[in-house]
Design an enzyme around this catalytic site. Sequence first.
Site, PDB file in Angstrom:
ATOM      1  N   SER A   1       4.733  -3.540   0.175  1.00 13.53           N
ATOM      2  CA  SER A   1       4.399  -2.935   1.480  1.00 13.53           C
ATOM      3  C   SER A   1       2.787  -3.679   1.600  1.00 13.53           C
ATOM      4  CB  SER A   1       3.734  -1.895   0.641  1.00 13.53           C
ATOM      5  OG  SER A   1       2.733  -1.840   0.799  1.00 13.53           O
ATOM      6  N   ASP A   2       2.645  -3.213   2.876  1.00 14.14           N
ATOM      7  CA  ASP A   2       1.048  -3.452   3.303  1.00 14.14           C
ATOM      8  C   ASP A   2      -0.612  -2.860   2.837  1.00 14.14           C
ATOM      9  OD1 ASP A   2      -1.064  -5.660   4.406  1.00 14.14           O
ATOM     10  OD2 ASP A   2      -0.294  -5.430   6.396  1.00 14.14           O
ATOM     11  N   TRP A   3      -1.207  -2.759   2.815  1.00 16.88           N
ATOM     12  CA  TRP A   3      -2.666  -2.590   2.530  1.00 16.88           C
ATOM     13  C   TRP A   3      -2.196  -1.308   2.249  1.00 16.88           C
ATOM     14  CZ3 TRP A   3      -6.340  -4.919  -0.817  1.00 16.88           C
ATOM     15  CH2 TRP A   3      -8.056  -4.050  -0.983  1.00 16.88           C
TER      16      TRP A   3
END
Length: 747
Positions: free
Chosen positions: A306-308
């Site tokens: 995932s991203d942040w």
Amino acid sequence: MKALFLLFPLLLISESVVCAQEANQVIENQVQTLLSQMSLEEKVGQMTQIDFSLVSVANGQDVENPIDIDKLEHAILNRHVGSILNTPTTPNNKAQPIAKWRNMTQAIRDLTAKTRLKIPVIYGIDAIHGATYTQNAVLFPQAISMAATFNTDLSFREGEITAREVKASGLDWNFSPVMDIGRQPLWPRLWETFGEDVHLVSAMGSAFIRGHQGDDVAAANKAATCMKHYVGYSYPLNGKDRSPAWIGERALREYFLPSFEAGVLAGSPTVMINSAEVDGIPGHANYHYLTEILRGELGFKGFTVSDWEDIIRLHTRDKIAASPRDAVKVAVMAGVDMSMVPLDYSFYDLLLDLVKTGDVPMSRIDEAVSRILKVKVQAGLFELKQPALPVEGNFATEDAVAINRQAAEEAIVLAKNANHILPLSKHASILVTGPSANLLSVMNGGWTITWQGSAEELYPQDKLTLLKAIQQKTSGQVTYVGGQRFSDEINIEQAVTQARNHDVVVLALGENTYTETTGNIDSLELDPVQLQLARAIFAIGKPVILVTFGGRPRIITELAEQAQAVVLGFLPGMEGGVAMADILFGDVNPSGKLPITYPRATNDITPYDHKPMEAFELNQYRPLYAFGHGLSYTTFETSDLKIQQNRISLGESIELSVKVKNTGSIAGKETVLVYLNDEVASVTRPVKQLKAFKKIELEPGQQETLQFTLTAQDMSFIGLDMKRIVEPGEFKVMVGDETAQFTVLKN
């Protein structure tokens, strides 16, 4: 209705393939053996990625040993985390000394060696144009400028050097390259892409991956890459970061998936997910994209991350999950293998509960963890007991700096040169002014030393701004009127007075540094204060060389029409000042070409590969500078375009040749671009699409014949039934001013 020809990959069985299959089976057996010994807690931990701040002492940026051993033991021994990212003390992250990085990552390896199964942590970092978070690393042009080189060899070398310096820093995994396609110029991450063209993005990105990983990603000087951001993130409807994209299935397959497919074929083992949404489905919840397409169609075998904070945002922002717990379930079942949580252990706790209650099946956990473990085995992390490379001979070497200098030189685009005002005399008196004239940051952009790249005081003092490079290059009088920061007010009256006393003005405009949502803007127009300065300078009638730096094509039409020369720097990296000065004074012959269409007006956004109706009747394709535009101090001529066969069968390739000659008086580099147009098709086709390119260097009078092959894949498109096809009919090839036609026959 034309007959259709479906394209299917051919399976070629060879000895090398068999050996690869045997090696993969050994890795698979190792992974499955390890998986069978793991507890549920250890498995869920492998899917958890945390920010370094969770294991850092307070103010970890400013201490020699930033690790809080109790926090680290909790993360690894109690939570079994599989990955750590970033620098100490988010969000004020900044580049660290290489010795500090090596000590930090060694402490993590030492602790994982004491765990029951000794599973290593994989440490990820955004090394997007070199080892950006290691002090004094070699920092290349950003991707948009690397694309302007049209030189895949340079992209390959950048990958090699970046991997070497990342590994010398003790790090394992690079969140790069961006394989999104940059077709929305407002988007503040445009500069992280390789431009607007499918073929160019695929070629430059896959070259970087191959250089970064080599034939054996476990080698001491190689490191795993992470393609991002899958998929459609780069085309927000309103131009703002992390906002919705509207992309139909055909456009997705025609423009946005091919570069990721190229990255899969190049061997990138990890993918970071789109932080926004496409057609109402957030990237982290999109089973169709993450599982059915990425794995089922593109054949991706690695793991997704995932991203942040984007999993929890399925609940807090997107409102497609009723609770944080539901958000974790939705993301994991959609195909997210690792969560960049990253500032707490909520993902670990929630996923553990979801499995225990049967809401997420153990089979899905085993699937994700086996993918993560496989990448760690392939990357050699299980055998890595200390930093893979010594610093000496592997970090900031003379050879690496020289490659970087060449990249910067080839990245700069000479867009206008009226009456051959360039190159400048080294005896001319020059006024240098404008907000981007005396800063290193504006040539490097975001993700440079700090997240936003704006901490000018942290930039290396031995690198030259444009002003300082000009001062070193000439014996003529050089006067500077400007500030110490991009936002400093420039005394326009003083600039005008000084301009009257000099032969020429170098006017350096552009953008301050930014990335992600911080870089959102409402218009591509330049700041009014820059326009005010420029208009006052032009009013006195002195020759003006307009130089721009920045990550987007800000509108300069009014200024470009008045300037004697226009040089587009974009983000040429740490050697950009010297490279720009070398070009201005003629020590380097410019060879950069635009990897995007440079718009004439802020709302006139039309890519080069537009549809016929976009340039029909009152509609026009009339950019300020077209894709592929770029001048030289010499001249080149293409001629004698020949196609080996003017009639081929469906599925066959076609060979073509063209002559290129340097018709000027000095040596120069020229990029030869090969475009193709399918003249009649069941789905409207672009007026032209880039299908091949080669960059060559020719001496005055030298001529070379270049050979190209256009495959059935190059002739294909996404048909009415959403499958890639080639239709019989007429095709046109365009190279320079030359055109040729061929026919694809029915079988």
